[in-house]
Design an enzyme around this catalytic site. Structure first.
Site, PDB file in Angstrom:
ATOM      1  CB  CYS A   1      38.490  54.704  34.021  1.00 49.10           C
ATOM      2  SG  CYS A   1      39.085  56.190  33.317  1.00 49.10           S
TER       3      CYS A   1
ATOM      4  CB  CYS B   1      35.162  55.987  32.323  1.00 47.39           C
ATOM      5  SG  CYS B   1      36.480  55.677  30.928  1.00 47.39           S
TER       6      CYS B   1
ATOM      7  CG  ASP C   1      43.169  69.756  37.708  1.00 50.65           C
ATOM      8  OD1 ASP C   1      43.673  68.837  36.897  1.00 50.65           O
ATOM      9  OD2 ASP C   1      43.216  69.567  38.984  1.00 50.65           O
TER      10      ASP C   1
ATOM     11  CG  HIS D   1      39.519  54.068  29.055  1.00 48.06           C
ATOM     12  ND1 HIS D   1      39.798  54.940  30.220  1.00 48.06           N
ATOM     13  CD2 HIS D   1      40.621  53.105  29.004  1.00 48.06           C
ATOM     14  CE1 HIS D   1      40.791  54.435  30.970  1.00 48.06           C
ATOM     15  NE2 HIS D   1      41.320  53.441  30.127  1.00 48.06           N
TER      16      HIS D   1
ATOM     17  CG  ASN E   1      51.694  65.196  33.122  1.00 49.62           C
ATOM     18  OD1 ASN E   1      52.624  65.507  32.773  1.00 49.62           O
ATOM     19  ND2 ASN E   1      51.002  65.612  34.097  1.00 49.62           N
TER      20      ASN E   1
ATOM     21  CG  HIS F   1      40.369  58.745  30.379  1.00 50.33           C
ATOM     22  ND1 HIS F   1      39.019  57.965  30.435  1.00 50.33           N
ATOM     23  CD2 HIS F   1      40.218  59.458  29.197  1.00 50.33           C
ATOM     24  CE1 HIS F   1      38.345  58.285  29.526  1.00 50.33           C
ATOM     25  NE2 HIS F   1      38.977  59.405  28.764  1.00 50.33           N
TER      26      HIS F   1
ATOM     27  CG  HIS G   1      44.426  63.802  31.583  1.00 51.63           C
ATOM     28  ND1 HIS G   1      44.673  62.282  31.723  1.00 51.63           N
ATOM     29  CD2 HIS G   1      45.310  64.364  32.328  1.00 51.63           C
ATOM     30  CE1 HIS G   1      45.553  62.514  32.939  1.00 51.63           C
ATOM     31  NE2 HIS G   1      45.929  63.490  33.065  1.00 51.63           N
TER      32      HIS G   1
ATOM     33  CG  HIS H   1      47.015  68.966  32.846  1.00 50.06           C
ATOM     34  ND1 HIS H   1      46.673  68.844  33.978  1.00 50.06           N
ATOM     35  CD2 HIS H   1      47.186  67.548  32.453  1.00 50.06           C
ATOM     36  CE1 HIS H   1      46.679  67.749  34.457  1.00 50.06           C
ATOM     37  NE2 HIS H   1      47.409  67.015  33.775  1.00 50.06           N
TER      38      HIS H   1
HETATM   39  P1  AMP Z   1      47.763  63.945  35.728  1.00 47.56           P
HETATM   40  O1  AMP Z   1      48.648  64.035  36.978  1.00 47.56           O
HETATM   41  O2  AMP Z   1      48.393  64.192  34.452  1.00 47.56           O
HETATM   42  O3  AMP Z   1      47.494  62.393  35.426  1.00 47.56           O
HETATM   43  O4  AMP Z   1      46.527  64.784  35.931  1.00 47.56           O
HETATM   44  C1  AMP Z   1      45.352  64.135  36.757  1.00 47.56           C
HETATM   45  C2  AMP Z   1      44.604  65.469  37.064  1.00 47.56           C
HETATM   46  O5  AMP Z   1      43.290  65.034  37.338  1.00 47.56           O
HETATM   47  C3  AMP Z   1      45.290  66.218  38.156  1.00 47.56           C
HETATM   48  O6  AMP Z   1      45.533  67.483  37.780  1.00 47.56           O
HETATM   49  C4  AMP Z   1      44.119  65.997  39.173  1.00 47.56           C
HETATM   50  O7  AMP Z   1      44.064  67.318  40.096  1.00 47.56           O
HETATM   51  C5  AMP Z   1      42.796  66.061  38.377  1.00 47.56           C
HETATM   52  N1  AMP Z   1      41.706  65.247  39.037  1.00 47.56           N
HETATM   53  C6  AMP Z   1      41.784  64.035  39.893  1.00 47.56           C
HETATM   54  N2  AMP Z   1      40.399  63.686  40.091  1.00 47.56           N
HETATM   55  C7  AMP Z   1      39.657  64.635  39.989  1.00 47.56           C
HETATM   56  C8  AMP Z   1      38.285  65.185  39.692  1.00 47.56           C
HETATM   57  N3  AMP Z   1      37.403  64.441  40.357  1.00 47.56           N
HETATM   58  N4  AMP Z   1      37.863  66.196  39.036  1.00 47.56           N
HETATM   59  C9  AMP Z   1      38.669  67.100  38.470  1.00 47.56           C
HETATM   60  N5  AMP Z   1      39.990  66.712  38.264  1.00 47.56           N
HETATM   61  C10 AMP Z   1      40.518  65.778  39.105  1.00 47.56           C
END
Ligand code: AMP
Length: 113
Positions: A4, A7, A30, A46, A86, A97, A99, A101
């Site tokens: 993950c 994680c 982000d 997780h 989402n 995982h 989250h 926003h």
């Molecule tokens: P979602 O599309 O709701 O699953 O959001 C996942 C978010 O994770 C997206 O907005 C990506 O830009 C963000 N993301 C992916 N990889 C990373 C990373 N290494 N560091 C920070 N944000 C990330």
């Protein structure tokens, strides 16, 4: 969880810009911000998505929401912000995982979808 991405971020194996951390929660900027302030708040435990919250304690879940308001104050989002989680393919969840926003720092669209 071994494979993950988030994680690995919590474990420090992948770099991130941390904005907040406590016993239950980690929050970071982000990598592809969609607003001047775009922060991800994640439980350290997780959980694949909101559909898995029955595997978390009330304390763990409440910690995420408390972190949101703390971070909003820290980031000076007194004029408002939006929180999105989402969940699943129709919502374009890309990281499995849970989250939240936090989006803010400008007038956001009236549209949510
Ligand atoms: P979602 O599309 O709701 O699953 O959001 C996942 C978010 O994770 C997206 O907005 C990506 O830009 C963000 N993301 C992916 N990889 C990373 C990373 N290494 N560091 C920070 N944000 C990330």
């Amino acid at each position: 969880m071994k494979d993950c991405l988030f994680c690995k971020i919590i474990a420090g194996e992948i770099p991130s810009t941390k904005v907040y951390e406590d016993e239950y929660v980690y929050a970071f900027r982000d990598i592809q911000p969609q607003a001047p302030i775009h922060i991800l708040v994640i439980p350290k435990k997780h959980l694949a998505s909101l559909n898995a919250v029955s595997d978390a304690s009330d304390t763990e879940l409440a910690a995420c929401l408390r972190a949101v308001s703390r971070i909003a104050a820290q980031e000076k989002l007194e004029n408002g912000y939006r929180v999105i989680s989402n969940c699943g393919p129709d919502a374009c969840q890309s990281v499995q995982h849970l989250h939240f926003h936090i989006l803010g720092g400008r007038q956001l669209s009236e549209q949510m979808a």
